[in-house]
Every structure is written in structure tokens, then in C-alpha cells.
Design an enzyme around this catalytic site. Sequence first.
Site, short mmCIF file in Angstrom:
data_model
loop_
_atom_site.label_atom_id
_atom_site.label_comp_id
_atom_site.label_asym_id
_atom_site.label_seq_id
_atom_site.Cartn_x
_atom_site.Cartn_y
_atom_site.Cartn_z
CE1 TYR A 144 -3.71 2.47 0.37
CE2 TYR A 144 -2.49 3.36 2.23
CZ TYR A 144 -3.51 3.46 1.31
OH TYR A 144 -4.34 4.56 1.33
CG ASP A 239 5.66 3.74 0.94
OD1 ASP A 239 5.87 4.47 1.92
OD2 ASP A 239 4.52 3.55 0.46
CE LYS A 267 0.53 5.42 8.13
NZ LYS A 267 0.63 4.54 6.99
#
Length: 427
Positions: A144, A239, A267
Site C-alpha cells: 500500500y 516507501d 506517519k
Amino acid sequence: MKTAKSKALFKKASALMPGGVNSPVRAFRAVGGNPLFISRAKGSRIFDADGNSYIDYVLSWGPMIAGHAHPKVVAALKKAVENGTSYGAPTALEIRLAEMVIKAYPSIEKIRMVNSGTEATMSAIRAARGFTGRDKIIKFEGGYHGHGDGLLVKAGSGAATFGVPDSPGVPKSYAKNTVTLPYNDPKALKAIIEKQWKDLAAVVIEPVAGNIGCVLPRPGFLETVRRLTKKYGIVLIFDEVMTGFRVSYGGAQAHFGIKPDLTCLGKVIGGGLPVGAFGGKKEIMSMISPEGPIYQAGTLSGNPLAMTAGIATLDIISAPKVYAKLLDRAAELESALRDAALRAGATVKFYRAGTMFCTYFTDKEVVDYASAKTADTVKFGRFFRGLLERGVNIAPSQFEAGFISTAHTSADITKTARAAFESFRSI
Ligand SMILES: *Cc1c(COP(=O)(O)O)cnc(C)c1O
């Protein structure tokens, strides 16, 4: 466990927002029932609208590594807010956070701040395409990378949970530029790269696949990805929006000793405020506007409050011994959960990478999306509910990672282990 207030709020929200939520993973669709509406959080705990308290292993899906409402973060934000909340102009705060990130991620020579992980991956891919003059990218099944077009092909996180890994609304002409391969399969990667390298701009990978739980790279896999991308002039994008500052302080790249060309972060570096970042090799990053022709911009990028929360958070977790202690606590949680499963006779596979982890209800080793899907989601749902009723909050999906913070205590872990044992027994 009282839920009347959350239920009433969910009813209202459902009339106003799709599924009653502003991000699909927050709905309890996969496990049944309605989501809890949160009213506040402090340290390792969150509190819902009905006054229930939970030990929290969701941590806003990763960012809250120093726990909720850490006094140092709160104090820094209070001070910052008095100075104005956005200027749309450069600040010294951006330099400070950039320096802290670059120090921990030497592969990043230049960085740009954005507002979310989605923006970071979209922008990194644009940079890779502009730099190579090629259009196609490789991603891995269950990986994702935010909700950008072209990345919602065989995607993880909510897309996997709700069985829509290929979203309607993404033009076929767009999706055809995304090649998907099984994770941990070096042969498949080699075959595609050797055939299509002239069209391949980038390989984008979660170095630990955290959006289908917590899938570790097999020894040698990331090395093969690095070797092949280098050989064929393909930009390797790590990522690390989730794994950054989570697998280790220096992310997965420090832990596994691999140097990507570009890195995406998010995050943790926002400390709970909206932030993302992408950065890497100078020759690629120098092509970003206004230094170069590849356009990328943001009204709120480098926002002073977001930078402040990020700096304060990294200050906390980079203080002497703090990260080592956090890793010890994560190991303590791992052995407590393994022991609880064993004693309860539950068939599970447990995986951990630094401060992220996942318990799969399967007897198969989980190495990719296909093996993750062997997990029994009905059993998971019962386990989830059992934990919640005993005051422990994990993500409402089998295909999500759990996280631990510096605020979690040994007493929290003991309580979690007891709740896990009873929940394992009750499924
Ligand atoms: C969360 C996540 C994203 C998306 O970040 P948002 O801030 O939700 O847009 C991208 N990549 C990975 C690996 C993630 O875990």
C-alpha cells in the site's frame, strides 16, 4: 463495555460521510459492529465517547511512537500555535526537521516535505519518471502506497481488507503503467526487469510489508531488488511511510543495510500532525521545481505546527537509550503474545519488525499477499472483539500491523497478555 454514545455518533456520521468515516480502515466493517468514537488519548491509552479506556496498539496507524499527548509535544505545539499556524513561507523549523531526518537516513541527500504519505509516494514516482524518462513502475501485491491512481492496483491496507485492491475510478490507461509482482519473489522480479527495463522508471516497495500485516523480506530479497534496479537504471523507491523510525530509528534501510535512491516518509515524522516527505539522491531531487522542471507543490507543506510536532517527537525518541528501551519493550510484547497463544493453544503466526507486529490466524508462514490471505478473518474478528472488551485496542483488520510506543509500560504488556490469552481461548 458501554457503547451507546459511539453507536449514536456513528448513526449521525453515517448520514454525513461515506461509511460514517473519513478513512475506510476506521470503520469496523471487517469485524462487524460500529467503530468507537474517540474523545481523547494520553500515553498508551485512548478513551472513547462512552468513557471506556483501552491500551492502544493502533497509535493513529503508526505515528504516535512517543505515545499520545506527550507533554513535550504538547508544550512545543502550544508555544508554536501562538506564533501563527501557517505562513506559506520558509521557516527554520523545516530546516531542523530536514536535518534530523537526513541524519538518520543518509541515503536522503535532499528532501521535500508534503502533507501525507500519499503525496510523498505520488511525488516520488513523478520524480522517478521525470528523471528516467520512463513511464512504468513495479509494485508488489498487497503493498500500500497511499490512494494515488496507479498505486491502487493489487493494494493492501483497507483496499485488501474490503476486497477492492483494484479501485474503480482508476483509468485503465493509468493502471497499465503499474506492474504488480508477488512480494519476496526475486525470480519474478528478475524476469520482468530483464524484459521491460527500458520502460521501467521505478520499483516501489515497502521494505517490510506492513499493510498486509507485518511481512518480513526474506534474506537476500531486498538485496536482489537493489542489485537489479541499479543494474538497469531503475529508481528504487523505499516507501518507509510506515517502517520509517519504526523498524529501527533509521528505518528498514538502516536495519537491512540497503540504500534506496528515493525514500518516502510520513506517519512518525509528523508526530500526529499531517506530514509526509520524500527525498533521496541529489541528482533526482534537484530535478524538482523550482530547481528543476518536475512540478510538485503544497500550500501547507512544511507547516510550522506539523514540523514542530515532528521535531519534538524525533527529539524524544532519539534521546539516549530511549529507542533501545522501546525495542526491548517490543520484544517483551512479542514474547508475551507468543506465550499467550501457546498457552491458549491458538494456531497463529506472529511476526515483528522493530516496533511493528502482526498476529496471523494461520498455520502457514506468511511471506506475501497470497499467504497472508490464508489467515482466518473470522477468528481474527473474534480475537479483536475479545481484546476490545478487555480494554485492548488493535486495528480492526487481520491485514494491518500493530504498533508500540515509548509510553507502553511493562504493566500494559502484562495486562495485554492476559487479555490476549483469554481472547485466544474464547475464539
Ligand atoms: C500509511 C501509508 C501510506 C499513506 O500515507 P497517508 O498519510 O495515509 O496518505 C503510504 N505508504 C505506506 C507504506 C503507508 O503505510
